[in-house]
Motif scaffolding. Sequence first.
Motif, mmCIF file in Angstrom:
data_model
loop_
_atom_site.group_PDB
_atom_site.id
_atom_site.type_symbol
_atom_site.label_atom_id
_atom_site.label_comp_id
_atom_site.label_asym_id
_atom_site.label_seq_id
_atom_site.Cartn_x
_atom_site.Cartn_y
_atom_site.Cartn_z
ATOM 1 N N MET A 60 -14.415 22.493 7.438
ATOM 2 C CA MET A 60 -14.035 22.518 8.849
ATOM 3 C C MET A 60 -15.117 21.854 9.708
ATOM 4 S SD MET A 60 -12.827 25.820 11.017
ATOM 5 C CE MET A 60 -14.454 26.539 11.054
ATOM 6 N N VAL A 61 -16.367 22.173 9.434
ATOM 7 C CA VAL A 61 -17.471 21.554 10.187
ATOM 8 C C VAL A 61 -17.503 20.048 9.944
ATOM 9 C CG1 VAL A 61 -19.994 21.426 10.365
ATOM 10 C CG2 VAL A 61 -18.854 23.642 10.311
ATOM 11 N N ALA A 62 -17.272 19.627 8.701
ATOM 12 C CA ALA A 62 -17.255 18.194 8.395
ATOM 13 C C ALA A 62 -16.130 17.496 9.157
ATOM 14 C CB ALA A 62 -17.082 17.981 6.893
ATOM 15 N N PHE A 63 -14.971 18.133 9.233
ATOM 16 C CA PHE A 63 -13.846 17.542 9.959
ATOM 17 C C PHE A 63 -14.178 17.386 11.438
ATOM 18 C CE2 PHE A 63 -10.020 18.246 12.507
ATOM 19 C CZ PHE A 63 -9.270 17.143 12.126
ATOM 20 N N PHE A 64 -14.707 18.457 12.049
ATOM 21 C CA PHE A 64 -15.021 18.370 13.476
ATOM 22 C C PHE A 64 -16.148 17.379 13.746
ATOM 23 C CE2 PHE A 64 -13.065 22.748 13.846
ATOM 24 C CZ PHE A 64 -11.906 22.259 14.432
ATOM 25 N N CYS A 65 -17.121 17.304 12.852
ATOM 26 C CA CYS A 65 -18.189 16.306 13.027
ATOM 27 C C CYS A 65 -17.639 14.889 12.916
ATOM 28 C CB CYS A 65 -19.293 16.520 12.006
ATOM 29 S SG CYS A 65 -20.325 17.938 12.359
ATOM 30 N N ALA A 66 -16.689 14.696 12.012
ATOM 31 C CA ALA A 66 -16.078 13.371 11.868
ATOM 32 C C ALA A 66 -15.261 13.025 13.112
ATOM 33 C CB ALA A 66 -15.191 13.329 10.626
ATOM 34 N N ALA A 79 -20.200 12.376 14.947
ATOM 35 C CA ALA A 79 -21.606 12.736 14.770
ATOM 36 C C ALA A 79 -22.125 12.138 13.468
ATOM 37 C CB ALA A 79 -21.749 14.255 14.749
ATOM 38 N N TRP A 80 -23.435 11.932 13.417
ATOM 39 C CA TRP A 80 -24.042 11.336 12.219
ATOM 40 C C TRP A 80 -24.033 12.297 11.043
ATOM 41 C CZ3 TRP A 80 -28.244 13.603 9.961
ATOM 42 C CH2 TRP A 80 -28.913 14.572 10.707
ATOM 43 N N VAL A 81 -23.853 13.588 11.296
ATOM 44 C CA VAL A 81 -23.886 14.599 10.245
ATOM 45 C C VAL A 81 -22.581 14.612 9.442
ATOM 46 C CG1 VAL A 81 -24.365 17.047 9.834
ATOM 47 C CG2 VAL A 81 -25.280 15.944 11.848
ATOM 48 N N ALA A 82 -21.571 13.894 9.897
ATOM 49 C CA ALA A 82 -20.251 13.955 9.266
ATOM 50 C C ALA A 82 -20.303 13.530 7.805
ATOM 51 C CB ALA A 82 -19.258 13.105 10.034
ATOM 52 N N PHE A 83 -20.966 12.401 7.512
ATOM 53 C CA PHE A 83 -20.970 11.915 6.127
ATOM 54 C C PHE A 83 -21.681 12.882 5.174
ATOM 55 C CE2 PHE A 83 -22.751 9.306 2.670
ATOM 56 C CZ PHE A 83 -21.556 8.911 2.099
ATOM 57 N N PRO A 84 -22.891 13.366 5.490
ATOM 58 C CA PRO A 84 -23.505 14.346 4.588
ATOM 59 C C PRO A 84 -22.669 15.626 4.437
ATOM 60 C CG PRO A 84 -25.133 13.534 6.146
ATOM 61 C CD PRO A 84 -23.815 12.981 6.548
ATOM 62 N N MET A 85 -22.001 16.042 5.515
ATOM 63 C CA MET A 85 -21.162 17.239 5.433
ATOM 64 C C MET A 85 -19.955 17.021 4.525
ATOM 65 S SD MET A 85 -22.437 19.787 6.951
ATOM 66 C CE MET A 85 -21.054 20.869 7.051
ATOM 67 N N VAL A 86 -19.379 15.818 4.575
ATOM 68 C CA VAL A 86 -18.238 15.516 3.698
ATOM 69 C C VAL A 86 -18.689 15.529 2.242
ATOM 70 C CG1 VAL A 86 -16.624 13.702 3.007
ATOM 71 C CG2 VAL A 86 -16.884 14.284 5.411
ATOM 72 N N ILE A 87 -19.851 14.933 1.970
ATOM 73 C CA ILE A 87 -20.382 14.917 0.600
ATOM 74 C C ILE A 87 -20.648 16.343 0.124
ATOM 75 C CG2 ILE A 87 -22.309 14.160 -0.844
ATOM 76 C CD1 ILE A 87 -20.394 11.937 -0.049
ATOM 77 N N SER A 88 -21.273 17.155 0.980
ATOM 78 C CA SER A 88 -21.548 18.541 0.565
ATOM 79 C C SER A 88 -20.258 19.346 0.429
ATOM 80 C CB SER A 88 -22.507 19.210 1.548
ATOM 81 O OG SER A 88 -21.864 19.441 2.777
ATOM 82 N N SER A 89 -19.240 19.026 1.216
ATOM 83 C CA SER A 89 -17.952 19.711 1.078
ATOM 84 C C SER A 89 -17.296 19.387 -0.255
ATOM 85 C CB SER A 89 -17.005 19.315 2.212
ATOM 86 O OG SER A 89 -17.483 19.795 3.430
ATOM 87 N N VAL A 90 -17.420 18.151 -0.694
ATOM 88 C CA VAL A 90 -16.876 17.781 -2.008
ATOM 89 C C VAL A 90 -17.611 18.540 -3.110
ATOM 90 C CG1 VAL A 90 -16.630 15.869 -3.645
ATOM 91 C CG2 VAL A 90 -16.033 15.532 -1.252
ATOM 92 N N ALA A 91 -18.935 18.596 -2.997
ATOM 93 C CA ALA A 91 -19.709 19.340 -3.999
ATOM 94 C C ALA A 91 -19.357 20.826 -3.959
ATOM 95 C CB ALA A 91 -21.202 19.150 -3.739
ATOM 96 N N SER A 92 -19.158 21.376 -2.775
ATOM 97 C CA SER A 92 -18.779 22.787 -2.667
ATOM 98 C C SER A 92 -17.387 23.038 -3.224
ATOM 99 C CB SER A 92 -18.818 23.236 -1.211
ATOM 100 O OG SER A 92 -20.143 23.272 -0.760
ATOM 101 N N THR A 93 -16.496 22.067 -3.092
ATOM 102 C CA THR A 93 -15.158 22.207 -3.668
ATOM 103 C C THR A 93 -15.238 22.292 -5.186
ATOM 104 O OG1 THR A 93 -14.230 20.971 -1.820
ATOM 105 C CG2 THR A 93 -12.865 21.172 -3.783
ATOM 106 N N VAL A 94 -16.112 21.485 -5.769
ATOM 107 C CA VAL A 94 -16.314 21.560 -7.220
ATOM 108 C C VAL A 94 -16.867 22.928 -7.603
ATOM 109 C CG1 VAL A 94 -17.645 20.603 -9.148
ATOM 110 C CG2 VAL A 94 -16.586 19.080 -7.488
#
Length: 178
Positions: free
Chosen positions: A87-93, A97-112
């Motif tokens: 959710m945070v990655a979506f809102f940052c995107a 915000a510049w934090v969007a890309f790292p948040m998306v990457i960490s969200s993928v890792a968290s999904t795994v």
Amino acid sequence: MTGTAERRKASDAGVTERSAMRRVRVTTDRGGPEQERGRGAYGDEQQQGRAPLWVEEPAQRHPMPDPVRTAAVRALLIIAVTLLQAMVAFFCAMAGAWVAFPMVISSVASTVAATWAVVDVWVTRQVWSQRYGVVSEPSSTARALRRERRARRRQERAALREQERIRRRGGTGRLSHS
């Protein structure tokens, strides 16, 4: 049919009796004469002869074994954190915000990690039920068949040992050397 009718009457009487007890409990616990004298609803119930508000009954069994429950709680927490990250990655995107890309990457890792945690719950449940689940006892017929098989094998091994002993003595399998 009389048994069914009698049971129905008995259960109806039980329901009526229980609901009457509930009404009495509610009216006496909500500020009857006991409340005016300064006695609380919880303090002097046994001394006055009233039924308590509730009776704590021990659980018959846990819905899940402890290791499975632990794995399930762990998985639930990981899934909650993963959803929060997504959710945070979506809102940052959306905000750019510049934090969007790292948040998306960490969200993928968290999904795994969340998928792994769910698989861990499933595996833990399977292992627990395999180790401590159903206690199977073989039936008497299976036991008898196994006993017969063991006796046959014992006889075969004894016969083989006897033949080997005769061979070692130098005999050709005859009982006498005449």
